[in-house]
Design a protein around this motif. Sequence first.
Motif, mmCIF file in Angstrom:
data_model
loop_
_atom_site.group_PDB
_atom_site.id
_atom_site.type_symbol
_atom_site.label_atom_id
_atom_site.label_comp_id
_atom_site.label_asym_id
_atom_site.label_seq_id
_atom_site.Cartn_x
_atom_site.Cartn_y
_atom_site.Cartn_z
ATOM 1 N N PRO A 61 1.260 10.770 8.692
ATOM 2 C CA PRO A 61 2.003 10.584 7.670
ATOM 3 C C PRO A 61 2.072 10.576 5.995
ATOM 4 N N GLY A 62 2.729 9.994 5.443
ATOM 5 C CA GLY A 62 2.458 10.944 3.299
ATOM 6 C C GLY A 62 1.326 9.558 3.173
ATOM 7 N N PRO A 63 1.274 8.386 4.290
ATOM 8 C CA PRO A 63 0.607 7.540 3.306
ATOM 9 C C PRO A 63 -1.341 7.375 3.936
ATOM 10 N N GLY A 64 -0.795 8.733 4.821
ATOM 11 C CA GLY A 64 -2.629 8.736 5.653
ATOM 12 C C GLY A 64 -3.309 7.901 6.006
ATOM 13 N N ALA A 100 5.528 -1.825 20.989
ATOM 14 C CA ALA A 100 4.305 -1.239 20.111
ATOM 15 C C ALA A 100 5.126 -0.394 19.168
ATOM 16 N N THR A 101 4.179 0.554 17.951
ATOM 17 C CA THR A 101 4.741 1.428 17.655
ATOM 18 C C THR A 101 2.945 2.491 17.248
ATOM 19 N N ILE A 102 3.529 3.677 16.655
ATOM 20 C CA ILE A 102 2.508 4.685 17.085
ATOM 21 C C ILE A 102 1.057 4.076 15.893
ATOM 22 N N GLU A 103 2.028 3.722 14.529
ATOM 23 C CA GLU A 103 0.899 3.825 13.503
ATOM 24 C C GLU A 103 0.402 1.835 13.568
ATOM 25 N N TRP A 104 -0.693 1.639 12.925
ATOM 26 C CA TRP A 104 -1.129 0.087 13.329
ATOM 27 C C TRP A 104 -0.190 -0.941 11.825
ATOM 28 N N TRP A 140 1.333 13.899 20.802
ATOM 29 C CA TRP A 140 2.232 14.470 20.088
ATOM 30 C C TRP A 140 1.159 14.392 18.920
ATOM 31 N N GLN A 141 0.662 13.217 18.865
ATOM 32 C CA GLN A 141 0.450 12.607 17.427
ATOM 33 C C GLN A 141 -1.044 11.470 18.316
ATOM 34 N N ALA A 142 -2.693 12.403 17.228
ATOM 35 C CA ALA A 142 -3.599 11.018 17.377
ATOM 36 C C ALA A 142 -4.035 10.713 15.838
ATOM 37 N N SER A 164 2.652 1.228 24.175
ATOM 38 C CA SER A 164 3.449 2.380 24.127
ATOM 39 C C SER A 164 4.756 1.741 22.899
ATOM 40 N N LYS A 165 5.904 2.214 22.494
ATOM 41 C CA LYS A 165 6.471 2.161 20.971
ATOM 42 C C LYS A 165 8.043 2.223 22.256
ATOM 43 N N PRO A 166 9.153 1.965 22.102
ATOM 44 C CA PRO A 166 8.772 0.046 22.214
ATOM 45 C C PRO A 166 8.053 -0.441 23.326
ATOM 46 N N LYS A 216 0.982 -0.858 0.446
ATOM 47 C CA LYS A 216 0.065 -0.291 -0.381
ATOM 48 C C LYS A 216 1.075 1.532 -0.321
ATOM 49 N N ARG A 217 1.594 2.009 0.794
ATOM 50 C CA ARG A 217 2.600 2.495 0.939
ATOM 51 C C ARG A 217 3.884 2.962 -0.634
ATOM 52 N N LYS A 218 3.944 1.457 -1.115
ATOM 53 C CA LYS A 218 4.480 1.660 -2.044
ATOM 54 C C LYS A 218 3.300 1.881 -3.290
HETATM 55 P P1 XMP Z 1 5.649 4.497 13.877
HETATM 56 O O1 XMP Z 1 4.560 3.902 12.998
HETATM 57 O O2 XMP Z 1 6.793 3.688 13.145
HETATM 58 O O3 XMP Z 1 5.680 5.932 13.359
HETATM 59 O O4 XMP Z 1 6.056 4.250 15.267
HETATM 60 C C1 XMP Z 1 6.031 6.649 13.554
HETATM 61 C C2 XMP Z 1 5.971 8.132 13.183
HETATM 62 O O5 XMP Z 1 6.357 7.678 11.721
HETATM 63 C C3 XMP Z 1 5.449 8.200 10.990
HETATM 64 N N1 XMP Z 1 4.979 7.115 9.674
HETATM 65 C C4 XMP Z 1 5.010 7.558 8.335
HETATM 66 N N2 XMP Z 1 5.211 8.978 7.549
HETATM 67 N N3 XMP Z 1 5.275 7.592 5.623
HETATM 68 C C5 XMP Z 1 5.328 9.306 6.490
HETATM 69 O O6 XMP Z 1 5.186 10.277 5.664
HETATM 70 C C6 XMP Z 1 5.445 6.611 5.784
HETATM 71 O O7 XMP Z 1 4.724 5.440 5.496
HETATM 72 C C7 XMP Z 1 5.240 6.635 7.750
HETATM 73 N N4 XMP Z 1 4.826 5.124 8.646
HETATM 74 C C8 XMP Z 1 4.965 6.366 9.963
HETATM 75 C C9 XMP Z 1 3.804 8.187 12.134
HETATM 76 O O8 XMP Z 1 2.618 8.697 11.987
HETATM 77 C C10 XMP Z 1 4.159 8.270 13.577
HETATM 78 O O9 XMP Z 1 4.467 9.917 12.970
#
Ligand code: XMP
Length: 511
Positions: A390-393, A506-510, A431-433, A502-504, A294-296
């Motif tokens: 994130p770029g891929p929204g 986990a990560t912020i995004e799912w 910081w982010q929601a 929390s990260k680590p 999806k990202r690519k």
């Molecule tokens: P994670 O999920 O890795 O996210 O803990 C850390 C920060 O990076 C953002 N994020 C992205 N930003 N393209 C982006 O431009 C991506 O593919 C992407 N993946 C994660 C996320 O929103 C958080 O701020």
Amino acid sequence: MTERILILDFGSQFTQLIARAIREANVYCEIIPFQKAFEIDDSLKGIILSGSPFSVNEEHAPSVDIAAMVKKVPVLGICYGAQLTAKCFGGRVDKSNKREYGRAKLQLKKEDTLLNGITNDSQVWMSHSDSITLLPEGFEILATTESIPVAGFRKTGTDTCSLYGIQFHPEVYHSTQGKQLLFNFLTSICGCSQNWTPASFVNETVARLKQQIGDSHVIMALSGGVDSTVAATLISKAIGDRLHGIFVDNGVLRRNEFEQVLETYHSIGLNVKGIDARQRFYSELKGKTDPEEKRKTIGKLFIDVFQEEANQVSGVQFLGQGTIYPDVIESVSVHGPSQTIKSHHNVGGLPEKMHLSLVEPLRFLFKDEVRRVGLELGIPADMINRHPFPGPGLAIRILGEVTEEKVQLLQAADDIYITGLKDRDLYNSVWQAGTILLPVKSVGVMGDERTYEYTVALRAVTSVDGMTADWAHLPYEFLADISNEIINNVRGINRVVYDISSKPPATIEWE
Ligand code: XMP
């Protein structure tokens, strides 16, 4: 010529904190790997040697020619930098009997400009396993702690510029008077005039951009984020409408974001074209469930759309980007003095493909400095304080396949959540929601009817840079209200959960 301090990095985890503390004192500084050549000209006011995970007694311990430097500018060694200084001039460094990590109390032994305003017993932060056991001839102790004899020292004599070493880390929060010490070094010892402010940065940068760009045109992808907005505003101040911003609606933005952001761009005078490419993105995303795919897909299509638009502008020689300092600092690897350069552009590969040169006016700023410059430029605070997105929204917040219907469902829930955070004054405390649409349906009951609908997860984190994060402890009452509002208003969602990871790990995004 902008006065500057150089920080030679030996790989310490705290090096960026030194830079930020110096910048806070309105003095410009740069971090370079210790082995990189540099010029000592009139603009260079002093050098700081950072800490390091290495021991100066290791066979291939990183080293620099401190004697040559100190002939021309004042030098301050911190932790490893102090040990290296002692060793290079003929002193001794040994493994300590016990490692010293954490708080210690500084005992002052001599008066010195470096210690002006520092009180006896001041708390300092230590993190070392080697200690200086013998100072070179012509050096004297300025301070000790209970555990170590040399916590601070200076070179005596007037045959060189000032040379200092301190075993503790003045740059970290727990060294309560550390900033005062750095301030003394910068002002009284290096003679910096502290005139590096957001206003001076704007003036110098605009003048430099005018020179760099000349009569050419610049194209730039705008995302609605802080960095690209501030970078574009600086470029626009230099060349006006010869900056051609392109803002693409990729179908996975937040609700009304496209219209609102475009309006803000126009209100601050940016020449930006909005491109509605939603359907192209939905059709490319069809059937794709793997997050990386999806990202690519989004990245590739974005470049295609951007390029099509860019080709319609003539006379373009430059690509503007909102790259910031943490993306480009060359870091020293702990496993050897090799260099890695991180880079991330949302239009990676384009500059070469289109024969464009880069314009990156924020290349040397930290995020908080970008915000201050943005406010100086008159960009609305709402725009400056936006959460990262994130770029891929929303495509990576819809687990599994992305469809237009799911996007609309998530946009509705997300809008309720983000508006709620703003209305209750909670937005700036996280910081982010965001909201995540889970690929599960579960049973619910509404009135007399059973429902079988989607679940949405709410995510909110506190963080400094996104590298680590904690889940935000939002008030229960707020979460209860948001849950009610989403379930009552968004048909298709009958369950709301709150992510407490929390990260680590986990990560912020799912995804
Ligand atoms: P994670 O999920 O890795 O996210 O803990 C850390 C920060 O990076 C953002 N994020 C992205 N930003 N393209 C982006 O431009 C991506 O593919 C992407 N993946 C994660 C996320 O929103 C958080 O701020």
